[in-house]
Design a protein around this motif. Structure first.
Motif, short mmCIF file in Angstrom:
data_model
loop_
_atom_site.label_atom_id
_atom_site.label_comp_id
_atom_site.label_asym_id
_atom_site.label_seq_id
_atom_site.Cartn_x
_atom_site.Cartn_y
_atom_site.Cartn_z
N MET A 41 0.85 -1.18 0.00
CA MET A 41 0.00 0.00 0.00
C MET A 41 0.89 1.24 0.00
O MET A 41 1.74 1.40 0.88
CB MET A 41 -0.88 0.00 1.25
N GLN A 43 2.12 4.79 0.95
CA GLN A 43 1.83 5.75 2.01
C GLN A 43 1.80 7.13 1.38
O GLN A 43 2.85 7.68 1.01
CB GLN A 43 2.89 5.66 3.11
N ASN A 47 -4.38 8.26 1.22
CA ASN A 47 -4.84 7.23 2.15
C ASN A 47 -6.03 7.72 2.99
O ASN A 47 -6.90 6.94 3.36
CB ASN A 47 -3.72 6.82 3.12
N TYR A 59 -7.87 2.23 -4.10
CA TYR A 59 -7.11 1.04 -3.72
C TYR A 59 -7.87 -0.27 -3.95
O TYR A 59 -7.32 -1.34 -3.73
CB TYR A 59 -6.69 1.14 -2.25
N HIS A 78 -9.15 -5.97 -1.90
CA HIS A 78 -7.95 -5.14 -2.01
C HIS A 78 -6.74 -6.06 -2.06
O HIS A 78 -6.42 -6.73 -1.07
CB HIS A 78 -7.86 -4.19 -0.81
N LYS A 86 -5.97 -4.12 5.39
CA LYS A 86 -5.54 -2.72 5.23
C LYS A 86 -6.73 -1.77 5.32
O LYS A 86 -6.55 -0.58 5.63
CB LYS A 86 -4.83 -2.52 3.89
N MET A 87 -7.93 -2.28 5.05
CA MET A 87 -9.11 -1.42 5.04
C MET A 87 -10.06 -1.71 6.20
O MET A 87 -11.09 -1.06 6.31
CB MET A 87 -9.87 -1.62 3.72
N PRO A 200 -7.07 2.98 4.59
CA PRO A 200 -5.72 2.56 4.99
C PRO A 200 -5.13 3.58 5.96
O PRO A 200 -5.53 4.75 5.96
CB PRO A 200 -4.95 2.54 3.67
N ARG A 204 0.61 4.01 9.59
CA ARG A 204 0.86 2.60 9.93
C ARG A 204 0.70 2.33 11.44
O ARG A 204 1.50 1.62 12.02
CB ARG A 204 2.24 2.17 9.44
N ASP A 208 -3.00 -4.02 11.36
CA ASP A 208 -3.38 -4.84 10.22
C ASP A 208 -2.32 -5.91 9.99
O ASP A 208 -1.29 -5.95 10.66
CB ASP A 208 -3.61 -3.98 8.98
#
Length: 516
Positions: A41, A43, A47, A59, A78, A86-87, A200, A204, A208
């Motif tokens: 993904m 960054q 996002n 995405y 995804h 991620k989602m 997302p 971070r 996930d």
């Protein structure tokens, strides 16, 4: 024939199941190859941009599946390192103890699991540590016997706390949602933003499978291939072992061999790969002597609710902290279980317009500022007619219908009543129905009897000795809470079994894992 690569374990898919297995095996001396169809993904500022994420599907896979009538639709998929996690909103529930038993519903029966809650409890403990789960012991009357949560609950914002207080005053038992977040509120930690659920995480800090599984796994002897789509699984002449995995990557074909193959591509794609790998020994699809591969597809009965007070706007940012399980179990009022209710992240106008594009944007903005979003979720019962198949051209077809459910209708009715008594003037609802691909499960059910299941209780296929499936395909029932933590716990359990079976000794004997 392309290049040939050899590993101890080949893991297909980097989501909740595959990413977790890879991390667990990274603590051993096994050589692991992790295959991900998508890429990392990026960054980037998009996002957290609702128009980009929801209005433009930035995405989301552009892949089209067919529904039961043969009509193309875009699934909520995804293809990324970390997969659909991620989602996700990172709600990490344990199944309730009774969910492992046969449960009678008003409109049918959900099957018992071949393992009990007690069997999985030690791996639930490790899963919560690995994915940094926040919650409150004893707050939820349906919570099973357990250790304290690794982290304290995420505090409610004022509007959510006010709702919780009104619910308590009306005799309900609101509890904190169990959430996987990394250091919320701390310097350098999760900032509890309005773009967590279904977005997302730019920084971070959401728990996930990328952040908590794949990245730590790469510190060990784990090789990650992105852009690697598995085309087929080949077996020995006897059909009892996978001997080769055919992978297409950057326009080249690679042959990969592994002592063990762990399939974790999601309940739909794992079933599709097994069906598409048919051969002379497995004419109906790999590991399909039971005829159940692809069958019994389940996704929760789910209705989004917007509780609105026309005179009371609020500026809540991180809203997804509240759960109500008062209707999860049978009661005098309802002799059958109804399901779970949980608050959702703030809905952005772009999300509303992706469903009802004809509404004027100013009206949508005014409405969403005055709304409290919740989700009512009921168990989806297994049916062999709800299934994944492949067309003659190899295209995925998801033949799924939820039908009418008096149980889910009652849950929505109870939620409406509860919210109106709590002071909201009206509740607008939207039910997710026949194209629901979130919380997908059940297409390679596990059990003790090879005639009525695809996998054994440790997720090894009955027909193929070195092939395991560790996404939510193995679920015999869907229960009525989010499936992610159960997938993670079972993945850890399977990884421990693999380490013992193949003698892959741990390099680090400490249980659990660090959170990055």
């Amino acid at each position: 024939m392309g290049e040939v690569h050899e590993y101890d374990a080949v893991v297909i898919g980097s989501g909740a199941g595959g990413g977790t297995v890879a991390r667990a095996l990274s603590r051993t001396n096994a050589r692991v190859l992790l295959l991900e169809r998508g890429d990392w993904m990026p960054q980037e500022r998009q996002n957290w941009d609702p128009v980009e994420v929801w209005g433009k599907d930035r995405y989301r896979s552009g892949e089209l599946w067919l529904d039961r009538r043969g009509k193309p639709f875009q699934p909520f998929m995804h293809y990324l390192v970390g997969g659909n996690t991620k989602m996700w909103g990172s709600v990490l529930y344990r199944l309730r103890e009774e969910d492992f038993d046969e449960v009678r519903h008003a409109d049918g029966v959900s099957d018992a699991w071949p393992i009990s809650y007690a069997d999985l409890a030690p791996w639930y403990d490790r899963a919560e540590e690995m994915y940094a789960v926040h919650g409150e012991l004893g707050a939820d009357p349906t919570d099973p016997e357990r250790k304290p949560f690794p982290h304290a609950p995420v505090p409610h914002e004022p509007e959510v706390e006010a709702l919780a207080e009104r619910l308590r005053a009306n005799g309900h038992h609101p509890a904190p949602l169990p959430l996987g977040l990394l250091d919320p509120g701390a310097q350098g930690g999760c900032i509890l933003c309005a773009t967590c659920n279904s977005f997302p995480c730019l920084i971070r800090r959401k728990a996930d499978a990328d952040t908590c599984g794949v990245v730590p796994a790469l510190d060990g002897d784990v090789t990650l291939w992105t852009g690697a789509r598995v085309r087929s699984l080949e077996t020995s002449a006897s059909g009892d072992r996978v001997t080769q995995v055919t992978v297409e990557r950057h326009g080249r074909i690679h042959q990969v061999r592994g002592t063990v193959v762990v399939l974790a591509a999601g309940a739909v794609n794992s079933a599709a790969l097994l069906l598409g790998s048919a051969n002379d020994r497995h004419p109906d699809g790999l590991a399909n002597s039971s005829g159940l591969v692809g069958r019994r597809y389940m996704a929760h009965r789910a209705t989004m609710m917007e509780a609105v007070h026309p005179l009371r706007a609020h500026d809540t940012v991180f809203q997804k902290t509240l759960a109500i399980n008062d209707f999860y179990r049978p009661s005098e009022r309802h002799p059958f279980p109804l399901g779970n209710i949980q608050s959702q992240g703030r809905v952005h106008p772009a999300q509303v317009k992706s469903v009802v594009p004809f509404l004027p944007t100013p009206a949508v903005r005014a409405w969403t500022r005055r709304g409290m979003e919740l989700l009512a979720m009921s168990e989806d019962l297994p049916s062999p007619e709800n299934r994944v198949t492949l067309t003659s051209s190899g295209r995925v077809q998801l033949s799924y219908t939820t039908g009418s459910s008096p149980v889910h209708g009652l849950l929505v009715k109870e939620a409406r009543r509860m919210l109106r008594r709590a002071g909201y003037a009206g509740v607008v609802t939207h039910e997710f129905r026949n194209e629901n691909t979130t919380h997908q499960c059940g297409t390679a059910v596990f059990g003790d009897d090879p005639r009525s299941s695809v996998l054994d209780p440790l997720c090894r296929t009955h027909d193929v000795d070195n092939l395991y499936v560790v996404d939510a395909s193995f679920f015999p029932s869907s229960a009525a809470v989010n499936p992610g933590l159960t997938v993670i716990a079972q993945a850890l359990r399977v990884a421990d079994h693999l380490a013992t079976r193949f003698g892959w000794h741990p390099d680090d004997p400490a249980p659990g894992g660090h959170t990055p």
